[in-house]
Write a protein that holds these residues in place. Structure first.
Motif, PDB file in Angstrom:
ATOM      1  N   GLU A  27     -11.421  10.320   0.680  1.00  0.00           N
ATOM      2  CA  GLU A  27     -11.217   8.884   0.882  1.00  0.00           C
ATOM      3  C   GLU A  27     -12.579   8.221   0.952  1.00  0.00           C
ATOM      4  OE1 GLU A  27      -9.219   5.923   4.267  1.00  0.00           O
ATOM      5  OE2 GLU A  27      -8.857   8.085   4.299  1.00  0.00           O
ATOM      6  N   LEU A  33     -10.773   2.803  -1.315  1.00  0.00           N
ATOM      7  CA  LEU A  33     -10.471   1.585  -0.584  1.00  0.00           C
ATOM      8  C   LEU A  33     -11.326   0.425  -1.081  1.00  0.00           C
ATOM      9  CD1 LEU A  33     -10.461   3.098   3.031  1.00  0.00           C
ATOM     10  CD2 LEU A  33      -8.693   3.255   1.263  1.00  0.00           C
ATOM     11  N   TYR A  45     -13.953  -1.918   4.490  1.00  0.00           N
ATOM     12  CA  TYR A  45     -13.478  -1.502   5.811  1.00  0.00           C
ATOM     13  C   TYR A  45     -13.027  -2.672   6.685  1.00  0.00           C
ATOM     14  CZ  TYR A  45     -15.442   3.162   4.980  1.00  0.00           C
ATOM     15  OH  TYR A  45     -15.728   4.408   4.479  1.00  0.00           O
ATOM     16  N   GLY A  59       0.817  -1.204   0.000  1.00  0.00           N
ATOM     17  CA  GLY A  59       0.000   0.000   0.000  1.00  0.00           C
ATOM     18  C   GLY A  59       0.851   1.256   0.000  1.00  0.00           C
ATOM     19  N   ARG A  98      -4.543   0.101   3.311  1.00  0.00           N
ATOM     20  CA  ARG A  98      -4.855   1.463   3.781  1.00  0.00           C
ATOM     21  C   ARG A  98      -3.831   1.904   4.825  1.00  0.00           C
ATOM     22  NH1 ARG A  98      -4.724   5.670   5.345  1.00  0.00           N
ATOM     23  NH2 ARG A  98      -6.357   7.240   5.691  1.00  0.00           N
ATOM     24  N   ALA A 151      -7.498   0.370  -4.250  1.00  0.00           N
ATOM     25  CA  ALA A 151      -7.223  -0.882  -3.540  1.00  0.00           C
ATOM     26  C   ALA A 151      -7.114  -2.078  -4.466  1.00  0.00           C
ATOM     27  CB  ALA A 151      -8.287  -1.139  -2.480  1.00  0.00           C
ATOM     28  N   ALA A 173      -8.245   8.582  -2.439  1.00  0.00           N
ATOM     29  CA  ALA A 173      -7.992   7.188  -2.073  1.00  0.00           C
ATOM     30  C   ALA A 173      -9.311   6.419  -2.115  1.00  0.00           C
ATOM     31  CB  ALA A 173      -7.385   7.102  -0.676  1.00  0.00           C
TER      32      ALA A 173
END
Length: 360
Positions: A204, A174, A177, A149, A186, A234, A172
């Motif tokens: 983000e 992702l 979570y 990352g 992350r 990601a 960003a």
């Protein structure tokens, strides 16, 4: 004399049975069997390619591999695990995606089936709980997601500096979570940002590994925050969605975009500046670990491993990447990478690439 012949035949049959006995492995794949590259809902073909490579390795290692796909449905995944346990394989390979498996496994009688976690594993506390509940977790392999990352962010920073003298304004996107890989990647980005106060994280968000969600969210962010000139993603499916949004606003040349997986571009006008990959090969590594443990258990006991395996996509690796994306890694003899074999090759991206080139 007749008894002697019977004994010899029996001994030969036993020897043949032992020599040709296969190891039965079931892999519960969290992803989809296959999605068309044109499918805008696609989360990419990463998990399909993991299984494809594993099958190529299994063929070389005399392993009977059965793969079941959960299609990103955790209820389906749990049902598949329960069914797999009933069939009592020699080994069960699981992926702790979104951390949903640890508690579930404690509710099952796993019949002491050896369980190996691939790419995403429970944390140390969960592993300890599983052990206390007599769930037989024997090992795992995960890539260096946190390091990767950070490395992706660093490469985007370097690429940005080549084409833009101003501040790097970063979006960003992702994966989710909760999945360990997403969390670690992350964390790597956070490490990069802590070391680069000159970079501005303007937004983000989570795209759930999806190209379509990435496109929708990136399109909106580009309108509300037009200063965005770098997008950290990601995975490559998210990155392609972001690149498509830039194309739609005729801004592709104003921002650098990067992700993970070495995926093929879904369209000719969609490209990524950076793609990190190689971890797709670790399913084959898992089977090699099982193979070595069955051949020489005292010398090659299965364990928990963290490997630094991510590699930037570059021209010298293009043949390997193309064969991975085309599902054609059968040309590689994975047995050469078994540590239980004399003069084995070290399992690295570079060595796999060289071995493939030797067959072309």
């Amino acid at each position: 004399m007749r008894l002697w012949r019977i004994f010899c035949i029996y001994s030969l049959l036993c020897f043949c049975a032992t020599t040709h006995a296969t190891v039965n492995v079931i892999f519960i794949n969290p992803g989809f069997d296959k999605q068309p590259s044109t499918d805008v809902q696609s989360t990419g073909e990463f998990w399909y390619k993991v299984s494809n490579i594993m099958q190529a390795a299994a063929d070389d290692l005399n392993i009977t591999l059965t793969t079941h796909f959960a299609n990103r449905n955790h209820i389906t995944m749990k049902a598949l695990i329960a069914d797999a346990i009933k069939s009592k394989p020699d080994y069960l390979i699981l992926v702790d995606e979104k951390k949903v498996l640890s508690d579930y496994l404690t509710t099952l009688n796993t019949h002491d089936i050896p369980i190996y976690f691939l790419l995403n594993r429970p944390d140390k506390l969960k592993l300890s709980t599983l052990k206390q509940r007599n769930v037989h977790v024997i090992g795992s392999v995960v890539p260096g997601n946190q390091e990767a990352g950070k490395h992706l962010a660093t490469l985007l920073y370097q690429q940005h500096s080549k084409v833009n003298s101003g501040t790097m304004n970063l979006l960003a996107l992702l994966g989710d979570y909760t999945t360990p890989a997403a969390i670690k990647r992350r964390a790597g980005l956070a490490n990069f940002l802590a070391e680069h106060p000159d970079v501005t994280l303007v937004a983000e968000d989570v795209a759930h590994w999806s190209r379509q969600q990435s496109y929708t969210k990136t399109f909106a962010y580009l309108q509300t925050v037009p200063s965005i000139n770098a997008i950290w993603c990601a995975n490559d499916a998210i990155a392609f969605g972001a690149a498509h949004a830039l194309n739609a606003q005729q801004r592709r040349d104003t921002a650098v975009v990067g992700g993970f997986n070495w995926d093929s571009a879904p369209a000719e006008d969609t490209y990524l500046d950076i793609s990190m990959g190689g971890h797709v090969l670790l399913g084959a590594y898992a089977l090699l670990a099982i193979y070595d443990a069955t051949k020489k258990p005292q010398q090659f006991a299965i364990q928990h491993e963290d490997l630094t395996f991510f590699t930037q996509k570059k021209p010298m690796l293009q043949p390997l990447i193309e064969h991975i994306n085309d599902g054609e890694l059968g040309k590689i003899n994975f047995l050469k990478f078994a540590r239980s074999q004399a003069n084995h090759l070290i399992f690295t991206v570079e060595n796999l690439s060289k071995e493939l080139k030797n067959t072309l």
